[in-house]
Design a protein around this motif. Structure first.
Motif, PDB file in Angstrom:
ATOM      1  N   GLN A 749       0.826  -1.219   0.000  1.00  0.00           N
ATOM      2  CA  GLN A 749       0.000   0.000   0.000  1.00  0.00           C
ATOM      3  C   GLN A 749       0.858   1.265   0.000  1.00  0.00           C
ATOM      4  OE1 GLN A 749      -2.557  -0.693   3.412  1.00  0.00           O
ATOM      5  NE2 GLN A 749      -4.046  -1.802   2.142  1.00  0.00           N
ATOM      6  N   GLY A 750       1.937   1.215  -0.796  1.00  0.00           N
ATOM      7  CA  GLY A 750       2.776   2.398  -0.964  1.00  0.00           C
ATOM      8  C   GLY A 750       3.839   2.590   0.090  1.00  0.00           C
ATOM      9  N   ASP A 751       3.953   1.691   1.067  1.00  0.00           N
ATOM     10  CA  ASP A 751       4.953   1.829   2.128  1.00  0.00           C
ATOM     11  C   ASP A 751       6.256   1.165   1.675  1.00  0.00           C
ATOM     12  OD1 ASP A 751       6.514   1.892   4.359  1.00  0.00           O
ATOM     13  OD2 ASP A 751       5.099   0.846   5.687  1.00  0.00           O
ATOM     14  N   PRO A 752       7.292   1.940   1.352  1.00  0.00           N
ATOM     15  CA  PRO A 752       8.543   1.363   0.849  1.00  0.00           C
ATOM     16  C   PRO A 752       9.410   0.762   1.952  1.00  0.00           C
ATOM     17  CG  PRO A 752       8.756   3.740   0.978  1.00  0.00           C
ATOM     18  CD  PRO A 752       7.337   3.421   1.377  1.00  0.00           C
ATOM     19  N   ASN A 753       9.068   1.003   3.185  1.00  0.00           N
ATOM     20  CA  ASN A 753       9.917   0.557   4.296  1.00  0.00           C
ATOM     21  C   ASN A 753       9.470  -0.769   4.911  1.00  0.00           C
ATOM     22  OD1 ASN A 753      11.645   2.884   4.273  1.00  0.00           O
ATOM     23  ND2 ASN A 753       9.963   4.046   5.216  1.00  0.00           N
ATOM     24  N   LEU A 754       8.263  -1.212   4.591  1.00  0.00           N
ATOM     25  CA  LEU A 754       7.714  -2.387   5.267  1.00  0.00           C
ATOM     26  C   LEU A 754       8.612  -3.616   5.089  1.00  0.00           C
ATOM     27  CD1 LEU A 754       5.499  -3.697   6.918  1.00  0.00           C
ATOM     28  CD2 LEU A 754       4.206  -4.069   4.798  1.00  0.00           C
ATOM     29  N   PHE A 755       9.061  -3.846   3.870  1.00  0.00           N
ATOM     30  CA  PHE A 755       9.866  -5.037   3.595  1.00  0.00           C
ATOM     31  C   PHE A 755      11.334  -4.705   3.346  1.00  0.00           C
ATOM     32  CE2 PHE A 755       5.532  -6.125   2.028  1.00  0.00           C
ATOM     33  CZ  PHE A 755       5.236  -7.092   2.989  1.00  0.00           C
ATOM     34  N   LYS A 756      11.763  -3.528   3.798  1.00  0.00           N
ATOM     35  CA  LYS A 756      13.128  -3.085   3.546  1.00  0.00           C
ATOM     36  C   LYS A 756      14.158  -4.046   4.158  1.00  0.00           C
ATOM     37  CE  LYS A 756      16.049   1.062   3.732  1.00  0.00           C
ATOM     38  NZ  LYS A 756      17.284   0.346   4.129  1.00  0.00           N
ATOM     39  N   THR A 757      13.890  -4.525   5.363  1.00  0.00           N
ATOM     40  CA  THR A 757      14.825  -5.442   6.024  1.00  0.00           C
ATOM     41  C   THR A 757      15.023  -6.699   5.204  1.00  0.00           C
ATOM     42  OG1 THR A 757      14.112  -4.622   8.191  1.00  0.00           O
ATOM     43  CG2 THR A 757      15.269  -6.727   8.146  1.00  0.00           C
TER      44      THR A 757
END
Length: 828
Positions: A749-757
């Motif tokens: 949903q537009g969140d670029p940080n959710l799966f960054k790890t």
């Protein structure tokens, strides 16, 4: 003195098969009587759980005579018995398994139908006791089934955890753990044996003294004492009168009520220590990060082995005069290093409690234990800090030091001046903080060591404990994994069972090698059609379950592609997801293309504190939410995550699977049951050729196995050369597109940080070489789709997969153990 039950009392019960002992009317009468007497209900007012409990007690009544007779036979005769030590048992559900083994399914079903009840509905009420994870917990259960089936005298020992493996719920795509209250309604299958209670010591210190004969002795002055109360569960075998026992230990305080404190008004003093003692068997293996929880894990392990060894010694001395013959009547299978402390505990009991000298005690000990190592993961090779072990088990640390000293003296002459070799062989790791190596203790104190696949045993020899192999190659054995056809075919897949039994008879249920006769039916078009019909029916059953449970409608004509196992990075569920995103992008770019519909089904839990595992579950749901709701995709591609998969639920999934995926990087997956269960239900395997998958491919034939990816030697060479995941990212357009989509927030949903790890771990480390295997994996998936288009070819491959799995029966595995390691014979 043990009372003797006259044979005349039991013979009339044992003379005929159980299904013919009772008429349908008698079954109904006993069922209703148990409902009334034990549940206080009539059939018209009882809840489904009460109806299940009444039926369970009714079936248990049929088990009891043979159970008692088995115990009596084993105790009164000079019989060598296997004692299985495991801290984990994935028990599954008992009712259906007992009905299959006793040939009672149809009689019980008919008697319930006359009462307007459905057997399947009552079986659904049973709460599975999930007392273990993965292969470590499942191997013992299948072997126990076979031990009873083959009339091998055995008893399994473990821990009666009040709360088992957590229940998994999914909230907005995230795993949420709920307490597994498997005992909330009680357990009709177990029986408390309080008369067999033992005491276990913990903490304190030791004192040296000389006994009356002037011999140097040591006594353990413990700080705490705990009661171990045994709970016994019957383990039936297929068409066998023998019923072995699973004995699980519960911790209880020695004194529950202190009246002196109570009389002076100190209520809390009266129960001081009770919660702490009961915590010992409260929860299945907590996280071992904080020191307190490491301590609890060690206490759990010692508690159960001490209880079990005391129980064995008591039973031995009840019928024999000396412990010097102990090893002649008991073989103890140490299942993993979690029970290796038993070696030091048996030495303590023999020396300190029963007065044997060291040499005699050590000889008995080394002839008693065998050791199975079911994994190659270094982090699972358990070791304990010397300070922790010494504070909890001071006498055992002294014994381990003495074992180590004598061991190193014995081998020093073979490696004069090679101090590195001696350091590697030492039971004590002194490279930093001093640790006791439990794998080393198990190797030194056992007369046999084995893995669970040819490849895995080689891994033990070459990678985990090579120095021990060099010293004692004769100790190392290879016995592969196996599954029981009763639980994983007869109970799980009744439609396929009926079809195969119609064609080749029922002999395969007890002799799985007879499945080879199915190859003779391969060219029969009618048989192939019936085989496809069974698979399709199983797929519809699973599709209905998914629609009800997950609210996702799937196409039952699509390929059902499953990956059901614990969510861990080395098992590479994220590789599967990258493939799914690639397929999604293909359809989006060319909606009018000709695609084979595919449904990808995931299931598995991850450790509550494992961040990457939880992110992978979230990613599966996030991708599924986008794919499943895209009108362009339709029913050509679906992604499903089935929550809280356990043994019972997996028995619903495996019969419906067309493809079973096993993606662990080469060198990480020792092998095991997860790959065999779908295969024996007709699923074709797609995976890395490694460990058990290599043995499976050899059995079914290369043409019936979809393999891909780098081999172990290729992964090692690539790492040595300098593996760079960025080169694969830049060099593969499809892979780069998938990674960029995830990183951009396309699936979040537009969140670029959710799966960054997760993405950073792949781009900058990729420890499990996901990128390196991506293209080969994608090509293999395309081959699967092309093959599936040819129904006749696919069906023949499915039949051959089942027909050629006879060697993977747990019956065959147990026979190999009995002949080559345990030296135990069957007893009629």
């Amino acid at each position: 003195m043990n009372p003797v039950i006259p044979d005349s009392i039991l013979n009339h019960l044992l003379a005929v098969p159980p299904q013919t002992r009772l008429s349908l009317e008698e079954w109904q009468r006993n069922f209703v009587a148990n409902l009334l007497d034990l549940q206080g209900q009539f059939p018209t007012t009882a809840t489904p759980q009460e109806l299940y409990q009444a039926l369970a007690y009714t079936v248990r009544q049929v088990l009891m005579p043979n159970w008692v007779k088995t115990i009596q036979t084993h105790s009164q005769n000079n019989i060598k018995k296997l004692c299985y030590f495991s801290t984990e048992y994935a028990l599954g559900c008992h009712l259906g398994n007992h009905l299959i083994n006793l040939n009672l399914w149809e009689p019980v079903k008919q008697s319930l139908e006359a009462l307007n009840l459905k057997l399947e509905d009552l079986i659904e009420q049973e709460i599975q006791p999930s007392l273990g994870y993965g292969n470590v917990a499942q191997i013992p259960i299948d072997q126990l089934d076979s031990l009873s089936t083959l009339n091998i005298p055995a008893i399994a020992y473990g821990i009666r955890y009040e709360f088992g493996v957590f229940d998994q719920e999914i909230h907005q795509g995230w795993q949420v753990e709920k307490v597994d209250k498997w005992l909330r309604y009680g357990n009709p299958w177990e029986m408390a044996r309080r008369e067999a209670t033992v005491e276990v010591q913990l903490g304190g210190h030791t004192e040296a003294y000389y006994d009356e004969q002037g011999r140097y002795r040591v006594r353990w002055i413990s700080h705490r004492r705990i009661k171990g109360v045994p709970y016994d569960t019957p383990i039936s075998g297929y068409q066998s009168h023998q019923i072995n026992t699973l004995r699980l230990w519960k911790a209880e305080p020695i004194v529950s009520l202190n009246y002196q404190d109570f009389n002076i008004g100190d209520y809390y003093g009266t129960v001081q220590g009770k919660p702490y003692v009961e915590l010992l068997t409260k929860v299945l293996f907590p996280h071992d990060d904080p020191i307190q929880e490491k301590q609890l894990r060690l206490e759990q392990q010692f508690f159960f082995v001490s209880c079990s060894l005391q129980d064995m010694i008591r039973n031995h001395l009840a019928v024999r005069d000396t412990l010097e013959t102990f090893h002649q009547y008991y073989t103890v299978q140490l299942h993993d290093t979690t029970s290796a402390i038993a070696i030091a505990e048996l030495m303590r009991l023999l020396i300190d409690e029963y007065g044997l000298d060291w040499e005699k005690a050590w000889s008995i000990t080394r002839q008693t234990f065998t050791y199975i190592n079911p994994t190659l993961l270094p982090e699972v090779q358990e070791k304990w800090a010397v300070g922790l072990l010494g504070s909890l088990l001071p006498r055992h640390l002294e014994i381990i030091y003495e074992i180590n000293n004598r061991w190193l003296i014995n081998i020093r002459s073979q490696y004069l001046g090679d101090f590195n070799k001696l350091a590697r062989l030492s039971l004590i790791d002194e490279t930093g903080e001093r640790y006791v190596r439990m794998t080393h203790l198990a190797c030194v104190g056992s007369y046999a060591i084995n893995g669970i696949s040819i490849w895995q045993t080689e891994g033990l020899k070459q990678g985990i404990i090579p120095d021990f192999y060099e010293l004692s190659p004769e100790k190392f054995k290879t016995i592969s994994s196996g599954i029981t056809p009763r639980r994983w075919l007869v109970l799980a897949n009744p439609h396929l069972t009926q079809l195969m039994s119609y064609k080749i008879g029922e002999g395969w249920i007890k002799n799985l090698a007879e499945l080879q006769r199915l190859e003779g039916e391969l060219e029969q078009a009618e048989f192939r059609l019936a085989w496809r019909t069974v698979k399709q029916e199983n797929k519809k059953i699973l599709a209905n379950y998914i629609e009800n449970k997950c609210k996702i409608t799937i196409n039952s004509d699509s390929i059902f592609d499953i990956q059901i196992e614990r969510i861990q990075e080395y098992k590479r569920q994220h590789l599967n997801i990258l493939k799914i995103i690639t397929l999604y992008n293909r359809i989006r770019k060319n909606p009018k293309g000709d695609y084979v519909p595919q449904t990808f089904i995931f299931g598995g839990k991850t450790a509550p504190g494992y961040v990457m595992g939880k992110l992978m579950i979230k990613l599966i749901h996030a991708v599924g939410q986008v794919v499943n709701s895209d009108p362009i995709i339709g029913d050509r591609l679906k992604v499903v995550f089935i929550p809280n998969v356990n043994l019972t639920l997996s028995q619903r999934i495996y019969p419906a699977a067309d493809v079973s995926e096993h993606l662990a990087m080469a060198g990480k997956k020792a092998g095991g049951l997860a790959i065999l269960k779908p295969a024996i239900n007709g699923a074709l395997t797609m995976g890395i050729v490694d460990g058990a998958s290599e043995e499976l491919r050899q059995a079914v034939g290369e043409d019936n196995f979809f393999d891909f990816g780098l081999s172990l030697s290729e992964t090692e060479a690539l790492k040595a050369k300098g593996y760079n995941p960025w080169s694969y990212y830049h060099g593969n357009e499809n892979l780069r597109e998938c990674i960029d989509q995830i990183a951009s927030g396309y699936f979040s949903q537009g969140d670029p940080n959710l799966f960054k790890t997760l993405i950073d771990a792949l781009l900058y480390h990729d420890e499990y070489m996901v990128f390196a295997d991506y293209q080969s994996y994608l090509d293999c998936q395309d081959l699967v789709s092309r093959t599936y288009r040819d129904w006749e070819k696919w069906t023949k491959m499915s039949i051959l997969n089942v027909a050629r799995l006879g060697r993977f029966s747990s019956d065959t595995i147990v026979q190999n153990y009995c002949q080559n390691i345990w030296q135990i014979a069957s007893v009629e």
